[in-house]
Scaffold this motif. Sequence first.
Motif, PDB file in Angstrom:
ATOM      1  N   LYS A   1       1.059  -0.934  -0.069  1.00 28.39           N
ATOM      2  CA  LYS A   1       0.270  -0.083   0.101  1.00 28.39           C
ATOM      3  C   LYS A   1       0.879   1.550   0.028  1.00 28.39           C
ATOM      4  O   LYS A   1       0.659   2.757  -0.842  1.00 28.39           O
ATOM      5  CB  LYS A   1      -0.608  -0.111   0.733  1.00 28.39           C
ATOM      6  CG  LYS A   1      -2.308  -0.817   1.328  1.00 28.39           C
ATOM      7  CD  LYS A   1      -3.015  -0.921   2.081  1.00 28.39           C
ATOM      8  CE  LYS A   1      -4.331  -1.396   1.997  1.00 28.39           C
ATOM      9  NZ  LYS A   1      -5.093  -1.121   2.984  1.00 28.39           N
ATOM     10  N   GLY A   2       1.866   1.006   0.580  1.00 27.58           N
ATOM     11  CA  GLY A   2       3.094   2.296   0.814  1.00 27.58           C
ATOM     12  C   GLY A   2       4.183   2.700   0.051  1.00 27.58           C
ATOM     13  O   GLY A   2       4.256   1.477  -1.056  1.00 27.58           O
ATOM     14  N   PRO A   3       4.205   3.824   0.126  1.00 29.41           N
ATOM     15  CA  PRO A   3       5.553   4.368  -0.931  1.00 29.41           C
ATOM     16  C   PRO A   3       6.792   3.268  -1.252  1.00 29.41           C
ATOM     17  O   PRO A   3       7.486   2.643  -1.577  1.00 29.41           O
ATOM     18  CB  PRO A   3       5.932   5.024  -0.773  1.00 29.41           C
ATOM     19  CG  PRO A   3       5.105   6.076   0.141  1.00 29.41           C
ATOM     20  CD  PRO A   3       4.195   4.559   0.635  1.00 29.41           C
ATOM     21  N   VAL A   4       7.364   2.466   0.199  1.00 35.29           N
ATOM     22  CA  VAL A   4       8.469   1.760   0.762  1.00 35.29           C
ATOM     23  C   VAL A   4       7.738  -0.063   0.127  1.00 35.29           C
ATOM     24  O   VAL A   4       8.543  -0.769  -0.935  1.00 35.29           O
ATOM     25  CB  VAL A   4       8.794   1.021   2.036  1.00 35.29           C
ATOM     26  CG1 VAL A   4       9.618   0.436   1.573  1.00 35.29           C
ATOM     27  CG2 VAL A   4       9.498   2.423   2.431  1.00 35.29           C
TER      28      VAL A   4
ATOM     29  N   ALA B   1       7.990  -3.355  -7.128  1.00 37.20           N
ATOM     30  CA  ALA B   1       8.382  -3.461  -8.586  1.00 37.20           C
ATOM     31  C   ALA B   1       9.790  -3.310  -8.966  1.00 37.20           C
ATOM     32  O   ALA B   1      10.061  -4.060  -9.765  1.00 37.20           O
ATOM     33  CB  ALA B   1       8.457  -1.632  -9.022  1.00 37.20           C
ATOM     34  N   SER B   2      10.293  -3.255  -7.064  1.00 35.81           N
ATOM     35  CA  SER B   2      12.221  -3.745  -7.871  1.00 35.81           C
ATOM     36  C   SER B   2      11.960  -5.194  -7.526  1.00 35.81           C
ATOM     37  O   SER B   2      12.749  -5.747  -8.712  1.00 35.81           O
ATOM     38  CB  SER B   2      12.652  -3.022  -6.731  1.00 35.81           C
ATOM     39  OG  SER B   2      12.788  -2.157  -6.640  1.00 35.81           O
TER      40      SER B   2
END
Length: 156
Positions: free
Chosen positions: A82-85, A91-92
Amino acid sequence: MRMSAYLFLLMLVLIGVISNNQSVIIASSVLLIIKAIGFGDQLFPTLASKGISWGVTIITIAVLVPIATGDIGFKELWNSIKGPVGIVAFASGMFVAIAAGQGVQLMRVDPVVTTALLAGTIIAVGFMKGIPVGPLVGAGIAALILGGYQVKEKWF
């Protein structure tokens, strides 16, 4: 020529000991023992052709253990991205898995790539506290740099 293989493997064991890297010590020692007892001709071709797949399978099993134990479920998975991290990690993970897949293909078709990646991996694992998954990821990055992979075609 055969003696150089023994010396090389012994050197790798020594590098593993000096750098306190159990993976290098164990891998080099196992290969040294297999070679010394005369089973190299029978086992090395199988290890060379199937070893990466076996290793990836073992790593995948280890990564999936928290799912099997119930520590990670659908709720935790959903909350993790859910969060940016989490989004960047997600994605990584996708990028590295796809790149590594392309790397395996590059390693199969170009022995020079495999030899150079092996040398880089040995140095990084032996002296820089690296983890020996480098050849797959390194080959994937090499494939990207060499233009052997089209992101647009793979993802869209």
